[in-house]
Motif scaffolding. Sequence first.
Motif, PDB file in Angstrom:
ATOM      1  N   ARG A 294       0.817  -1.294   0.149  1.00 20.31           N
ATOM      2  CA  ARG A 294       0.071   0.146   0.034  1.00 20.31           C
ATOM      3  C   ARG A 294       0.831   1.322  -0.077  1.00 20.31           C
ATOM      4  O   ARG A 294       1.390   1.708   0.939  1.00 20.31           O
ATOM      5  N   GLU A 295       0.488   2.110  -1.089  1.00 19.03           N
ATOM      6  CA  GLU A 295       1.659   3.316  -1.091  1.00 19.03           C
ATOM      7  C   GLU A 295       0.795   4.480  -0.436  1.00 19.03           C
ATOM      8  O   GLU A 295       1.633   5.320   0.272  1.00 19.03           O
ATOM      9  N   ALA A 296      -0.178   4.345  -0.016  1.00 23.84           N
ATOM     10  CA  ALA A 296      -1.227   5.231   0.525  1.00 23.84           C
ATOM     11  C   ALA A 296      -0.816   5.106   2.205  1.00 23.84           C
ATOM     12  O   ALA A 296      -0.943   6.236   2.936  1.00 23.84           O
ATOM     13  N   LEU A 297      -0.298   4.044   2.720  1.00 25.43           N
ATOM     14  CA  LEU A 297       0.323   3.958   4.127  1.00 25.43           C
ATOM     15  C   LEU A 297       1.097   5.058   4.465  1.00 25.43           C
ATOM     16  O   LEU A 297       2.362   4.738   4.113  1.00 25.43           O
ATOM     17  N   ALA A 298       0.785   5.937   5.181  1.00 28.39           N
ATOM     18  CA  ALA A 298       1.628   7.129   5.658  1.00 28.39           C
ATOM     19  C   ALA A 298       2.318   6.914   7.114  1.00 28.39           C
ATOM     20  O   ALA A 298       3.378   7.489   7.216  1.00 28.39           O
ATOM     21  N   ALA A 299       1.438   6.260   7.914  1.00 32.75           N
ATOM     22  CA  ALA A 299       2.087   6.241   9.265  1.00 32.75           C
ATOM     23  C   ALA A 299       1.097   5.132  10.052  1.00 32.75           C
ATOM     24  O   ALA A 299       0.081   4.966   9.674  1.00 32.75           O
ATOM     25  N   VAL A 300       1.703   4.608  11.118  1.00 34.45           N
ATOM     26  CA  VAL A 300       0.813   4.055  12.070  1.00 34.45           C
ATOM     27  C   VAL A 300       0.939   4.269  13.402  1.00 34.45           C
ATOM     28  O   VAL A 300       1.709   4.744  13.866  1.00 34.45           O
ATOM     29  N   ILE A 301      -0.497   4.309  14.064  1.00 35.85           N
ATOM     30  CA  ILE A 301      -0.471   4.756  15.418  1.00 35.85           C
ATOM     31  C   ILE A 301      -0.458   3.492  16.281  1.00 35.85           C
ATOM     32  O   ILE A 301      -1.290   2.911  15.828  1.00 35.85           O
ATOM     33  N   ILE A 302       0.040   3.389  17.051  1.00 34.01           N
ATOM     34  CA  ILE A 302       0.007   2.294  18.136  1.00 34.01           C
ATOM     35  C   ILE A 302      -0.426   2.855  19.346  1.00 34.01           C
ATOM     36  O   ILE A 302       0.272   3.595  20.245  1.00 34.01           O
ATOM     37  N   PHE A 303      -1.607   2.717  19.713  1.00 38.86           N
ATOM     38  CA  PHE A 303      -2.239   2.970  21.028  1.00 38.86           C
ATOM     39  C   PHE A 303      -1.945   2.013  22.297  1.00 38.86           C
ATOM     40  O   PHE A 303      -2.151   0.708  22.065  1.00 38.86           O
ATOM     41  N   MET A 304      -1.285   2.577  23.232  1.00 38.35           N
ATOM     42  CA  MET A 304      -0.852   1.790  24.199  1.00 38.35           C
ATOM     43  C   MET A 304      -1.533   2.380  25.690  1.00 38.35           C
ATOM     44  O   MET A 304      -1.096   3.618  25.800  1.00 38.35           O
ATOM     45  N   ASP A 305      -1.792   1.629  26.583  1.00 37.58           N
ATOM     46  CA  ASP A 305      -2.119   2.243  27.897  1.00 37.58           C
ATOM     47  C   ASP A 305      -0.953   2.755  28.499  1.00 37.58           C
ATOM     48  O   ASP A 305       0.028   1.885  28.383  1.00 37.58           O
ATOM     49  N   ILE A 306      -0.740   3.714  29.007  1.00 39.73           N
ATOM     50  CA  ILE A 306       0.435   4.390  29.387  1.00 39.73           C
ATOM     51  C   ILE A 306       1.041   3.705  30.658  1.00 39.73           C
ATOM     52  O   ILE A 306       2.076   3.725  30.754  1.00 39.73           O
TER      53      ILE A 306
END
Length: 193
Positions: free
Chosen positions: A105-117
């Motif tokens: 996927r060319e459109a994939l710009a970034a991944v946000i990984i949500f984690m409990d602090i």
Amino acid sequence: MKNLFKNTEFVFGVTDYKKLPEDTGYEILLAGRSNAGKSSALNALTENKKLARISKTPGRTTEINFFKVNDDLMLLDLPGYGFAKSSKAKKKDWGPLLGEYFQKREALAAVIIFMDIRHPLKESDWEMVHLCSNFNVPCIPVLTKSDKLSNNNIAKAINFVKDKIPGSVPLAVSSKDINGFDKLSKQILKFVE
Ligand code: GDP
């Protein structure tokens, strides 16, 4: 400041790479373990309390769910991973789709990984971090539920994650107090301009 994410709407869910829309614009993938606070964060970011519930409805938990921010930007919500027994089965369901997605996927710009602090970088989070580094995709670690910690401990958690993922800029957010979302918006926009 106008919230760019305010008119975000659910468009569709995809289980098959071939059914993905045309590979144009920018896509930000939202990932995280179940209960990390990803849905609450998506709702807070978009100021829409009902939005993220969609990804948790039965039948949608094996999909990549597409939320349209505007004509050029989509948020792709991945159902939560890493929950005891069901996690392996779940991963298998969208595992191949995800692999192909990262690969092509060319459109994939970034991944946000949500984690409990309070519990950052569990095994399944690391799998996502590695997927990002293998495919050269920037990852944004977002530490959720910051209202649970003192400022001092928030700073410690941020530094801990920063050390573990070199080059990353971890952010802390609280969906309860609506805190940190301006920074998150800015961080996302850095990857889509
Ligand atoms: P998801 O499974 O990652 O989508 O997580 P949810 O958004 O459904 O949140 C999981 C649990 O954490 C719920 O009980 C939420 O109320 C709670 N939660 C989510 N965000 C926050 C937050 O910012 N602060 C606090 N104190 N609790 C939160």
